[in-house]
Design a protein around this motif. Structure first.
Motif, PDB file in Angstrom:
ATOM      1  N   VAL A  35       0.824  -1.210   0.000  1.00  0.00           N
ATOM      2  CA  VAL A  35       0.000   0.000   0.000  1.00  0.00           C
ATOM      3  C   VAL A  35       0.861   1.263   0.000  1.00  0.00           C
ATOM      4  O   VAL A  35       0.351   2.373   0.142  1.00  0.00           O
ATOM      5  N   ILE A  36       2.181   1.096  -0.154  1.00  0.00           N
ATOM      6  CA  ILE A  36       3.131   2.216  -0.143  1.00  0.00           C
ATOM      7  C   ILE A  36       3.547   2.532  -1.579  1.00  0.00           C
ATOM      8  O   ILE A  36       3.845   1.631  -2.359  1.00  0.00           O
ATOM      9  N   ASP A  37       3.582   3.823  -1.923  1.00  0.00           N
ATOM     10  CA  ASP A  37       3.955   4.235  -3.276  1.00  0.00           C
ATOM     11  C   ASP A  37       5.449   4.506  -3.422  1.00  0.00           C
ATOM     12  O   ASP A  37       6.011   4.357  -4.508  1.00  0.00           O
ATOM     13  N   HIS A  38       6.083   4.930  -2.335  1.00  0.00           N
ATOM     14  CA  HIS A  38       7.510   5.266  -2.410  1.00  0.00           C
ATOM     15  C   HIS A  38       8.099   5.172  -1.018  1.00  0.00           C
ATOM     16  O   HIS A  38       7.418   5.444  -0.020  1.00  0.00           O
ATOM     17  N   MET A  39       9.378   4.766  -0.920  1.00  0.00           N
ATOM     18  CA  MET A  39      10.075   4.752   0.356  1.00  0.00           C
ATOM     19  C   MET A  39      11.411   5.469   0.246  1.00  0.00           C
ATOM     20  O   MET A  39      12.040   5.473  -0.817  1.00  0.00           O
ATOM     21  N   LEU A  40      11.818   6.072   1.374  1.00  0.00           N
ATOM     22  CA  LEU A  40      13.110   6.734   1.487  1.00  0.00           C
ATOM     23  C   LEU A  40      13.843   6.178   2.695  1.00  0.00           C
ATOM     24  O   LEU A  40      13.220   5.813   3.700  1.00  0.00           O
ATOM     25  N   LYS A  41      15.163   6.130   2.616  1.00  0.00           N
ATOM     26  CA  LYS A  41      16.001   5.759   3.749  1.00  0.00           C
ATOM     27  C   LYS A  41      16.686   7.026   4.236  1.00  0.00           C
ATOM     28  O   LYS A  41      17.301   7.753   3.435  1.00  0.00           O
ATOM     29  N   VAL A  42      16.609   7.296   5.540  1.00  0.00           N
ATOM     30  CA  VAL A  42      17.122   8.550   6.099  1.00  0.00           C
ATOM     31  C   VAL A  42      18.141   8.254   7.198  1.00  0.00           C
ATOM     32  O   VAL A  42      17.887   7.427   8.088  1.00  0.00           O
ATOM     33  N   ARG A  43      19.288   8.926   7.124  1.00  0.00           N
ATOM     34  CA  ARG A  43      20.315   8.769   8.152  1.00  0.00           C
ATOM     35  C   ARG A  43      19.811   9.326   9.486  1.00  0.00           C
ATOM     36  O   ARG A  43      19.022  10.273   9.534  1.00  0.00           O
ATOM     37  N   ASP A  44      20.315   8.739  10.582  1.00  0.00           N
ATOM     38  CA  ASP A  44      19.931   9.231  11.902  1.00  0.00           C
ATOM     39  C   ASP A  44      20.301  10.700  12.091  1.00  0.00           C
ATOM     40  O   ASP A  44      19.547  11.470  12.693  1.00  0.00           O
ATOM     41  N   SER A  45      21.451  11.095  11.569  1.00  0.00           N
ATOM     42  CA  SER A  45      21.858  12.500  11.679  1.00  0.00           C
ATOM     43  C   SER A  45      20.869  13.415  10.966  1.00  0.00           C
ATOM     44  O   SER A  45      20.591  14.529  11.437  1.00  0.00           O
ATOM     45  N   ALA A  46      20.323  12.944   9.843  1.00  0.00           N
ATOM     46  CA  ALA A  46      19.337  13.738   9.110  1.00  0.00           C
ATOM     47  C   ALA A  46      18.022  13.806   9.873  1.00  0.00           C
ATOM     48  O   ALA A  46      17.367  14.864   9.926  1.00  0.00           O
ATOM     49  N   SER A  47      17.605  12.688  10.462  1.00  0.00           N
ATOM     50  CA  SER A  47      16.372  12.682  11.254  1.00  0.00           C
ATOM     51  C   SER A  47      16.455  13.678  12.403  1.00  0.00           C
ATOM     52  O   SER A  47      15.530  14.472  12.637  1.00  0.00           O
ATOM     53  N   ILE A  48      17.564  13.655  13.121  1.00  0.00           N
ATOM     54  CA  ILE A  48      17.703  14.519  14.290  1.00  0.00           C
ATOM     55  C   ILE A  48      17.952  15.969  13.874  1.00  0.00           C
ATOM     56  O   ILE A  48      17.454  16.908  14.509  1.00  0.00           O
ATOM     57  N   GLY A  49      18.673  16.171  12.772  1.00  0.00           N
ATOM     58  CA  GLY A  49      18.841  17.531  12.259  1.00  0.00           C
ATOM     59  C   GLY A  49      17.519  18.140  11.837  1.00  0.00           C
ATOM     60  O   GLY A  49      17.224  19.318  12.131  1.00  0.00           O
ATOM     61  N   ALA A  50      16.681  17.356  11.141  1.00  0.00           N
ATOM     62  CA  ALA A  50      15.356  17.846  10.728  1.00  0.00           C
ATOM     63  C   ALA A  50      14.464  18.078  11.941  1.00  0.00           C
ATOM     64  O   ALA A  50      13.671  19.027  11.970  1.00  0.00           O
ATOM     65  N   MET A  51      14.576  17.216  12.954  1.00  0.00           N
ATOM     66  CA  MET A  51      13.852  17.409  14.215  1.00  0.00           C
ATOM     67  C   MET A  51      14.181  18.777  14.817  1.00  0.00           C
ATOM     68  O   MET A  51      13.282  19.528  15.232  1.00  0.00           O
ATOM     69  N   MET A  52      15.467  19.110  14.828  1.00  0.00           N
ATOM     70  CA  MET A  52      15.899  20.387  15.410  1.00  0.00           C
ATOM     71  C   MET A  52      15.428  21.569  14.573  1.00  0.00           C
ATOM     72  O   MET A  52      14.971  22.587  15.111  1.00  0.00           O
ATOM     73  N   ALA A  53      15.533  21.442  13.252  1.00  0.00           N
ATOM     74  CA  ALA A  53      15.106  22.532  12.372  1.00  0.00           C
ATOM     75  C   ALA A  53      13.607  22.788  12.501  1.00  0.00           C
ATOM     76  O   ALA A  53      13.161  23.947  12.541  1.00  0.00           O
ATOM     77  N   LEU A  54      12.820  21.710  12.559  1.00  0.00           N
ATOM     78  CA  LEU A  54      11.370  21.883  12.714  1.00  0.00           C
ATOM     79  C   LEU A  54      11.043  22.459  14.080  1.00  0.00           C
ATOM     80  O   LEU A  54      10.163  23.324  14.207  1.00  0.00           O
TER      81      LEU A  54
END
Length: 382
Positions: A280-299
């Motif tokens: 049921v998924i159209d697309h998937m992405l793999k995200v580095r932990d550093s990117a997850s936490i960096g985006a968390m901080m930016a948001l």
């Protein structure tokens, strides 16, 4: 002559049943009816969370929305799942007035289940990896739950089954039952709530919904709902490091396992969970932990309040999708989810020493996402 049904042992608990027609059986049935009514009242009070529109003038023609699940009474997206799992157990005859509830969880699901167990007057045991954040462990205890720790995330399943067997309890098993415990057609699930709240926006049908996966239950609900209602929306699932969901999506190999657990609590798994439905998924992405936490901080900077790291995973994927739309001259809307409150992670994701010990460097990605929100330009991290 009527014969009482014996108790039936299953991997997920016991069927306590109603037996015969005596007063104890009538009492048990009334208790179940009252328990279901209590859970339904909670849903009526709290199911609709806010849908936040971000003001991002640099993204011309692209509207960004975040479904804020942190406003549930237990502070996370898992409030919905916990209620659904317990309703599923009640309606299938596995939970009665003296049943011990047991769950394998990295935190947020256990917190929400402990909350409901306390309301129902039931004992609750959470089986958690030892790395679970201290604030989540404390929250389970505040709701009267007990915790049992394992060394490796892959050990939670068997430990939870064993405790359920030893106590004569019921293993809620979010990783198996998440996708079926939630009514994906309607009943104000998260998907229906999103599309109802979007109905008066400039682009009411989202181009994309972006979501990470822990059990896979939420992505299954959203993907099924999109197909059921015939929307043109696409579903993108974002996976963190050390999770096998992305590899399963590419290979269709359900036997994949990983050696370590995800550093992003609540999402990513070292095995392919039964509730994860890649079809049921159209697309998937793999995200580095550093990117997850960096985006968390930016948001968090943008919202003036903290969000959790799984929200950062979602948001990094959302920004990447928005950048692709911008580059191709597309207009429309994208929706993602604030999974929980970032104040739960003051000693981990927001702690520089904790990050340094794990060689996680979020600043380049924090700057990348902040620059994108301000300028609309996606500059790859070198």
């Amino acid at each position: 002559m009527m014969i009482d049904k014996p108790e039936r042992s299953e991997t997920t608990g016991r069927c306590f049943g109603y037996g015969g027609l005596g007063p104890r059986e009538d009492e048990a049935r009334r208790w179940v009816r009252d328990a279901i009514a209590l859970l339904n009242r909670d849903a009526h009070r709290s199911a609709d969370t806010h849908l936040i529109r971000l003001s991002l003038p640099a993204l011309l023609g692209i509207e960004i929305y975040l479904k804020d699940e942190s406003t549930h009474p237990t502070g996370s997206l898992k409030h919905r799942l916990a209620r659904s799992l317990i309703l599923y157990g009640l309606c299938n005859g596995h939970i009665g007035p003296r049943t011990t509830l047991v769950e394998a969880s990295s935190g947020s699901t256990a917190v929400s289940e402990a909350y409901f167990a306390r309301q129902l007057g039931l004992d609750f045991v959470a089986v958690m990896p030892g790395s679970t954040s201290a604030s989540k462990i404390e929250a389970v205890a505040r709701y009267g739950g007990r915790t049992h720790f394992v060394d490796h995330p892959a050990q939670v399943y068997e430990a939870a089954r064993q405790i359920a067997e030893e106590t004569g309890g019921y293993y809620l098993d979010q990783f198996t039952y998440a996708e079926r415990a939630t009514d994906w057609r309607s009943n104000n699930n998260i998907a229906e709530s999103i599309f109802t709240q979007m109905s008066q926006e400039p682009h009411p049908t989202p181009n994309w919904v972006v979501m990470s996966a822990g059990t896979g239950g939420t992505s299954a609900t959203i993907g099924r709902f999109i197909r059921y209602r015939g929307y043109d929306t696409q579903l993108c699932v974002v996976d963190p490091e050390n999770s096998v969901f992305y590899d399963n999506y590419l290979s269709d190999d359900c036997a994949l396992t990983g050696k370590v657990g995800s550093a992003i609590e609540g999402i990513g798994r070292p095995r392919v969970e039964p509730s994860f439905l890649p079809c049921v998924i159209d697309h998937m992405l793999k995200v580095r932990d550093s990117a997850s936490i960096g985006a968390m901080m930016a948001l968090s900077d943008h919202l003036f309040r903290r969000v959790g790291a799984s929200t950062g995973t979602n948001f990094y994927g959302l920004c990447w999708i928005a950048a692709q739309m911008q580059a191709q001259g597309e207009q429309g809307s994208i929706v993602s989810v604030i999974c929980d409150d970032g104040n739960r992670y003051g000693s981990s994701y927001y702690n520089p020493e904790w990050l340094a010990e794990r060689d996680i460097e979020p600043e380049p990605y924090r700057n990348q996402v902040s620059h994108f929100l301000d300028s609309g330009k996606w500059v790859p991290v070198q």
